[in-house]
Design a protein around this motif. Structure first.
Motif, PDB file in Angstrom:
ATOM      1  N   ARG A   1      21.478  35.067  25.102  1.00  0.00           N
ATOM      2  CA  ARG A   1      21.587  34.025  26.140  1.00  0.00           C
ATOM      3  C   ARG A   1      21.838  32.647  25.547  1.00  0.00           C
ATOM      4  O   ARG A   1      21.985  31.677  26.270  1.00  0.00           O
ATOM      5  N   GLN A   2      21.874  32.571  24.221  1.00  0.00           N
ATOM      6  CA  GLN A   2      22.245  31.301  23.574  1.00  0.00           C
ATOM      7  C   GLN A   2      23.610  31.495  22.925  1.00  0.00           C
ATOM      8  O   GLN A   2      23.735  31.561  21.713  1.00  0.00           O
ATOM      9  N   GLU A   3      24.622  31.624  23.782  1.00  0.00           N
ATOM     10  CA  GLU A   3      25.952  31.991  23.292  1.00  0.00           C
ATOM     11  C   GLU A   3      26.952  30.847  23.405  1.00  0.00           C
ATOM     12  O   GLU A   3      28.125  31.005  23.099  1.00  0.00           O
ATOM     13  N   ARG A   4      26.500  29.688  23.894  1.00  0.00           N
ATOM     14  CA  ARG A   4      27.402  28.531  23.979  1.00  0.00           C
ATOM     15  C   ARG A   4      26.561  27.270  24.078  1.00  0.00           C
ATOM     16  O   ARG A   4      25.366  27.339  24.389  1.00  0.00           O
ATOM     17  N   LYS A   5      27.221  26.141  23.837  1.00  0.00           N
ATOM     18  CA  LYS A   5      26.509  24.869  23.974  1.00  0.00           C
ATOM     19  C   LYS A   5      26.573  24.447  25.438  1.00  0.00           C
ATOM     20  O   LYS A   5      27.657  24.225  25.966  1.00  0.00           O
ATOM     21  N   SER A   6      25.426  24.409  26.120  1.00  0.00           N
ATOM     22  CA  SER A   6      25.501  23.890  27.489  1.00  0.00           C
ATOM     23  C   SER A   6      25.061  22.432  27.531  1.00  0.00           C
ATOM     24  O   SER A   6      25.285  21.760  28.531  1.00  0.00           O
ATOM     25  N   ARG A   7      24.431  21.949  26.467  1.00  0.00           N
ATOM     26  CA  ARG A   7      24.132  20.516  26.359  1.00  0.00           C
ATOM     27  C   ARG A   7      24.498  20.095  24.945  1.00  0.00           C
ATOM     28  O   ARG A   7      24.579  20.936  24.048  1.00  0.00           O
ATOM     29  N   ALA A   8      24.658  18.804  24.759  1.00  0.00           N
ATOM     30  CA  ALA A   8      24.974  18.306  23.421  1.00  0.00           C
ATOM     31  C   ALA A   8      23.901  18.770  22.440  1.00  0.00           C
ATOM     32  O   ALA A   8      22.720  18.815  22.771  1.00  0.00           O
ATOM     33  N   ARG A   9      24.332  19.132  21.255  1.00  0.00           N
ATOM     34  CA  ARG A   9      23.464  19.502  20.130  1.00  0.00           C
ATOM     35  C   ARG A   9      22.693  20.821  20.335  1.00  0.00           C
ATOM     36  O   ARG A   9      21.755  21.110  19.619  1.00  0.00           O
ATOM     37  N   ASP A  10      23.088  21.642  21.346  1.00  0.00           N
ATOM     38  CA  ASP A  10      22.508  22.989  21.463  1.00  0.00           C
ATOM     39  C   ASP A  10      22.955  23.848  20.284  1.00  0.00           C
ATOM     40  O   ASP A  10      24.092  23.707  19.818  1.00  0.00           O
ATOM     41  N   PRO A  11      22.118  24.772  19.826  1.00  0.00           N
ATOM     42  CA  PRO A  11      22.597  25.753  18.824  1.00  0.00           C
ATOM     43  C   PRO A  11      23.385  26.863  19.527  1.00  0.00           C
ATOM     44  O   PRO A  11      23.291  27.025  20.747  1.00  0.00           O
ATOM     45  N   ILE A  12      24.178  27.622  18.762  1.00  0.00           N
ATOM     46  CA  ILE A  12      24.783  28.851  19.311  1.00  0.00           C
ATOM     47  C   ILE A  12      24.171  30.001  18.519  1.00  0.00           C
ATOM     48  O   ILE A  12      24.764  30.565  17.595  1.00  0.00           O
ATOM     49  N   SER A  13      22.963  30.342  18.903  1.00  0.00           N
ATOM     50  CA  SER A  13      22.166  31.283  18.101  1.00  0.00           C
ATOM     51  C   SER A  13      22.747  32.694  18.113  1.00  0.00           C
ATOM     52  O   SER A  13      22.574  33.445  17.139  1.00  0.00           O
ATOM     53  N   ALA A  14      23.447  33.066  19.196  1.00  0.00           N
ATOM     54  CA  ALA A  14      24.047  34.407  19.247  1.00  0.00           C
ATOM     55  C   ALA A  14      25.091  34.565  18.144  1.00  0.00           C
ATOM     56  O   ALA A  14      25.256  35.660  17.580  1.00  0.00           O
ATOM     57  N   LYS A  15      25.794  33.494  17.824  1.00  0.00           N
ATOM     58  CA  LYS A  15      26.799  33.547  16.753  1.00  0.00           C
ATOM     59  C   LYS A  15      26.117  33.589  15.385  1.00  0.00           C
ATOM     60  O   LYS A  15      26.545  34.301  14.478  1.00  0.00           O
ATOM     61  N   LEU A  16      25.032  32.839  15.249  1.00  0.00           N
ATOM     62  CA  LEU A  16      24.281  32.865  13.990  1.00  0.00           C
ATOM     63  C   LEU A  16      23.794  34.286  13.703  1.00  0.00           C
ATOM     64  O   LEU A  16      23.895  34.780  12.571  1.00  0.00           O
ATOM     65  N   VAL A  17      23.298  34.971  14.747  1.00  0.00           N
ATOM     66  CA  VAL A  17      22.834  36.352  14.575  1.00  0.00           C
ATOM     67  C   VAL A  17      23.990  37.240  14.118  1.00  0.00           C
ATOM     68  O   VAL A  17      23.840  38.075  13.215  1.00  0.00           O
ATOM     69  N   ALA A  18      25.170  37.046  14.716  1.00  0.00           N
ATOM     70  CA  ALA A  18      26.351  37.843  14.318  1.00  0.00           C
ATOM     71  C   ALA A  18      26.667  37.603  12.845  1.00  0.00           C
ATOM     72  O   ALA A  18      26.936  38.548  12.082  1.00  0.00           O
ATOM     73  N   ASN A  19      26.622  36.346  12.425  1.00  0.00           N
ATOM     74  CA  ASN A  19      26.903  36.032  11.015  1.00  0.00           C
ATOM     75  C   ASN A  19      25.889  36.708  10.090  1.00  0.00           C
ATOM     76  O   ASN A  19      26.241  37.241   9.036  1.00  0.00           O
TER      77      ASN A  19
END
Ligand code: R5P
Length: 293
Positions: free
Chosen positions: A93-111
């Motif tokens: 559910r953290q797959e995009r930035k919905s506010r400034a400076r949000d992380p994209i944790s779903a991408k970090l997990v993929a990496n």
């Protein structure tokens, strides 16, 4: 082909193994006294096609780290290919930035999964299917709808409409509706703050109908229980709900039990302690083992 499981859902791993006529590989994931993860793989995986079954459900960080460490160990032990089987993908559910400076944790997990050595991922009902594109390795993205659809077909409910509890779930609702030969309606939901749902409008005809609300996740159960009430208030005859991933955090089970919902169908991508369901007669659990198997 060898199957392994860490600690997140050994029961599901066992069911998948039984479906395949195999046994789960010998491995133990424990903790050192300071909390670090200790892993022992007690059989050879050299040259094997290894599947590590581990949904990254809560405690998410512990289960994610167990998965990464197991993949790393398999790679160093010369497994030929390692597939991460993640029936539930934490941080989806953290797959995009919905506010400034949000992380994209779903991408970090993929990496992290790729860096650890996963060469393929099997996931179910990713919160956003675009997460498939966060990987440069193959991702098999399986829907829970065939399992849920089969269940409702055999239930023979009449005058049914499938409702998506938010705009993001319309495709899933349409897939279920197509299987059941019904129409769909949509709830227009907002989130004034994280984990708080507010129902604004209902789009579509639900008057006098038996509603099946279909979601990917039931977390605090705010979305599904508020939605059910709004649907009944606006003329639905009765409301059922289903989801693939029963996160069921905080007050979820109490909310489901006290809600106007007739029945809540979940799958076992995430294990739910049967003791937690003792006082909740509404929940029915379906197995995804045959699908993953
Ligand atoms: C959100 O967009 C998801 O599809 C689910 O509707 C949400 O995660 C459910 O959360 P909760 O049960 O806490 O309302």
């Amino acid at each position: 082909l060898k199957l392994f499981s860490a600690n997140a859902n050994p029961q599901l791993a066992q069911e998948i193994a039984e479906y395949l006529g195999l046994s789960v590989g010998a491995a133990k994931v424990t903790r050192f006294s300071d909390g670090e993860i200790a892993l022992a793989i007690d059989e050879s995986v050299r040259g094997a096609d290894v599947f590590v079954i581990q949904p990254t459900c809560g405690p998410v960080n512990e289960h994610l780290m167990e998965l990464l460490i197991m993949i790393d160990a398999m790679r160093r032990a010369s497994a030929r290919r390692i597939t991460a089987v993640m029936p539930y993908y934490g941080y989806a559910r953290q797959e995009r930035k919905s506010r400034a400076r949000d992380p994209i944790s779903a991408k970090l997990v993929a990496n992290l999964l790729t860096a650890a050595g996963a060469r393929r991922v099997v996931a179910m009902d990713l919160h956003a299917s675009a997460i498939q594109g966060f990987f440069d390795i193959p991702v098999d993205h399986l829907p829970g709808v065939p399992i849920l659809g089969e269940y409702y077909k055999n239930k023979h409910l009449e005058n049914v409409v499938v409702v998506s509890p938010d705009l993001g779930g319309v495709t899933r609702a349409r897939n279920l509706a197509d299987r059941l030969g019904t129409g769909i309606a949509i709830i227009d939901k907002t989130r004034p703050e994280p984990n708080v749902a507010e129902i604004m409008n209902i789009i579509g005809d639900i008057e006098g109908k038996t509603v099946i609300m279909a979601d990917d996740i039931i977390d605090t159960a705010g979305t599904i229980t508020l939605g059910a009430k709004a649907l009944l208030d606006r003329g639905a005859k009765e409301v059922h709900a289903c989801c693939t991933h029963p996160v069921l955090s905080g007050p979820a089970i109490e909310r489901l039990e006290q809600s106007v919902l007739k029945e809540v169908v979940i799958t076992n991508t995430i294990p739910v302690d049967p003791a937690r369901l003792e006082n909740c007669s509404k929940v029915k659990v379906l197995s995804v083992a045959p699908l993953l198997g």
